[in-house]
Structures are given as structure tokens and as C-alpha cells.
Write an enzyme that holds these catalytic residues in place. Sequence first.
Site, short mmCIF file in Angstrom:
data_model
loop_
_atom_site.label_atom_id
_atom_site.label_comp_id
_atom_site.label_asym_id
_atom_site.label_seq_id
_atom_site.Cartn_x
_atom_site.Cartn_y
_atom_site.Cartn_z
N GLY A 153 -74.52 41.96 25.15
CA GLY A 153 -73.34 41.55 24.41
C GLY A 153 -72.27 42.61 24.25
CG ASP A 154 -70.28 46.43 22.78
OD1 ASP A 154 -69.52 46.58 23.77
OD2 ASP A 154 -70.13 47.05 21.71
CG PHE A 155 -74.75 46.59 29.40
CD1 PHE A 155 -75.86 47.22 28.88
CD2 PHE A 155 -74.55 46.62 30.77
CE1 PHE A 155 -76.75 47.90 29.71
CE2 PHE A 155 -75.44 47.28 31.62
CZ PHE A 155 -76.54 47.93 31.08
CB CYS A 156 -69.87 49.93 26.67
SG CYS A 156 -70.18 50.07 24.90
#
Length: 279
Positions: A190-193
Site C-alpha cells: 500500500g505504500d511500497f517505497c
Amino acid sequence: MEDVTGLLDPVWGAVRQEVVGLGLSGARVLRVLDAEGHPVAFVKLVDERARHLVDDLAAEAARLAWLGRLGVPVPEVLGTGVDEGESWLATRALPGRPASDSWPAGERNAVVDLLAGAARELHATPVDEAPFDRSASTVLVEARARAASGLVDRSWAIAGKRGPAARTVLGKLEGAVAALGDGRLVVSHGDFCLPNVLVAGSDAAFVDVGRAGLADPHSDLADMVRSLRSPMNPQFGPASADRFLDAYGRDGIDPERLRLHDLLESFFWPVPEALTPEN
């Protein structure tokens, strides 16, 4: 809350804390250390009056529990609660360094390959229960609400983005979702940084999973490509982004879907707490 060490069970040996940072969302993050200076936990705190932040914290705790049951490498939840007007979430510290660290030139390709492998493994996770729907059509509903509230235009202005207003761009986004559909749904971060992946040798773990759920894998891929290309991570760059997609496997990647999720994510750029409608 001044001292968070008392929130943890004495077995963890917490004796002091240090500030990690204050995110754009308004959450405070503290690192809790033992007597030898080793991290044992992280505590995230938000003001109880900011209801959307409280909801975000509860969402993260629920997703950590879900991912943990699935066997995904995420921090263990040590406790949650409310103290002195702040909601808090305590998680066990995991070994490793954020992938956003300044890696020596000779190690960067290995880090990128590890990120691709971690994404493939996450997306192949068997699912017995699916309580969190993050499909494009579901997230689009949230994007519409954010655009209508003015949050999207404010976030774009803060980031220096030029061009049409969010309500105009929303039509393009709605058309893309209608044309491409939700696609294959997998377990997604969902927030793969880069800052949200911890690297420890040949292993990777995930943090900041408050937006995890079942989603098109392209949502995670678009996040990481954007992170690798970002000026905030100059140790990487476009060549690293291409290597990441190659290592993940180009056969399963649709460039149109990458563009869709890039556009969808732009409706969720952060807005400093002081500029949100509740303040």
C-alpha cells in the site's frame, strides 16, 4: 506524552527514547532503546483530537495483525492505547536498515534485486481472509472525496505540481479505472517505497503498512519505481527503477496499469496537519 518507556512491558528493558521524526501527517515517532542503546520498539503517537490520524493508527495496527497472521515480515504489535490525550501504537523493532539509506555503489544493485524479490514474495502470499479491500475502484471512492474536500489541490500546490485542478484530473482517473478495471488482486503493502522496507542481509521486512490490503500488484510496483526515481533517493535513479521491474518480471507488468496507479496515488499525497480541514 513525555515518556513512553512505561508503555512497554518491563521484559523489553526500555530505558530511554529518542525522536525519529514528525511526519507530514502529524504523527510523532519515537525510538525506544534498552540500557545498551539497542532499539527495542517504536512508538507512534497522534493527537486524539485529529480523528483521521487516530483512524489511520487503528488501521495500521489492524493491518499489522493481519499481515502477521499471513506470515508477512512486519513488526509485532506490542500494544495500543490512549494516554494523556494521545493515541499510541507500539511495535517491536526489527533488524535492518531502510532501503532508502545511502548504500555503497557496489551494494545498490543487490538492494534493488532484494526489493523486487520481496515484492514478488509478498504478492504471492496465500490469503485465507481478506478484510482490507484496496482495489482501484474502492480507492477511487476515497480519491473522489479527497478531491471534493480540496485536500488534493492543497497537496499538489505544496508539492509544486502545476496543471489542471484535481476535479478535472479526476475525470481522467475515473476513465482509466473504468477501462482497466481492478485487475488481479494480491496482498499489497500500500505504500511500497524505499523508507518502508528494512534490509537485513538477504532478508527484507515491511513497515508503515497502514494502507495494506488486497490490491493490484501494480500499485506497489508504481510506488517503488517512483521512489527509486525520486530526487530524494539520489543513490538510485531511473536505471535502478528499470532494474527493479526487470528483476520483478516484466511479463507480469502492464505499463498502462503502472500509469493508472501513479495517477491514483497522486490523489493521496500528504498534506501537513495544520492545513487539513479539521484545523
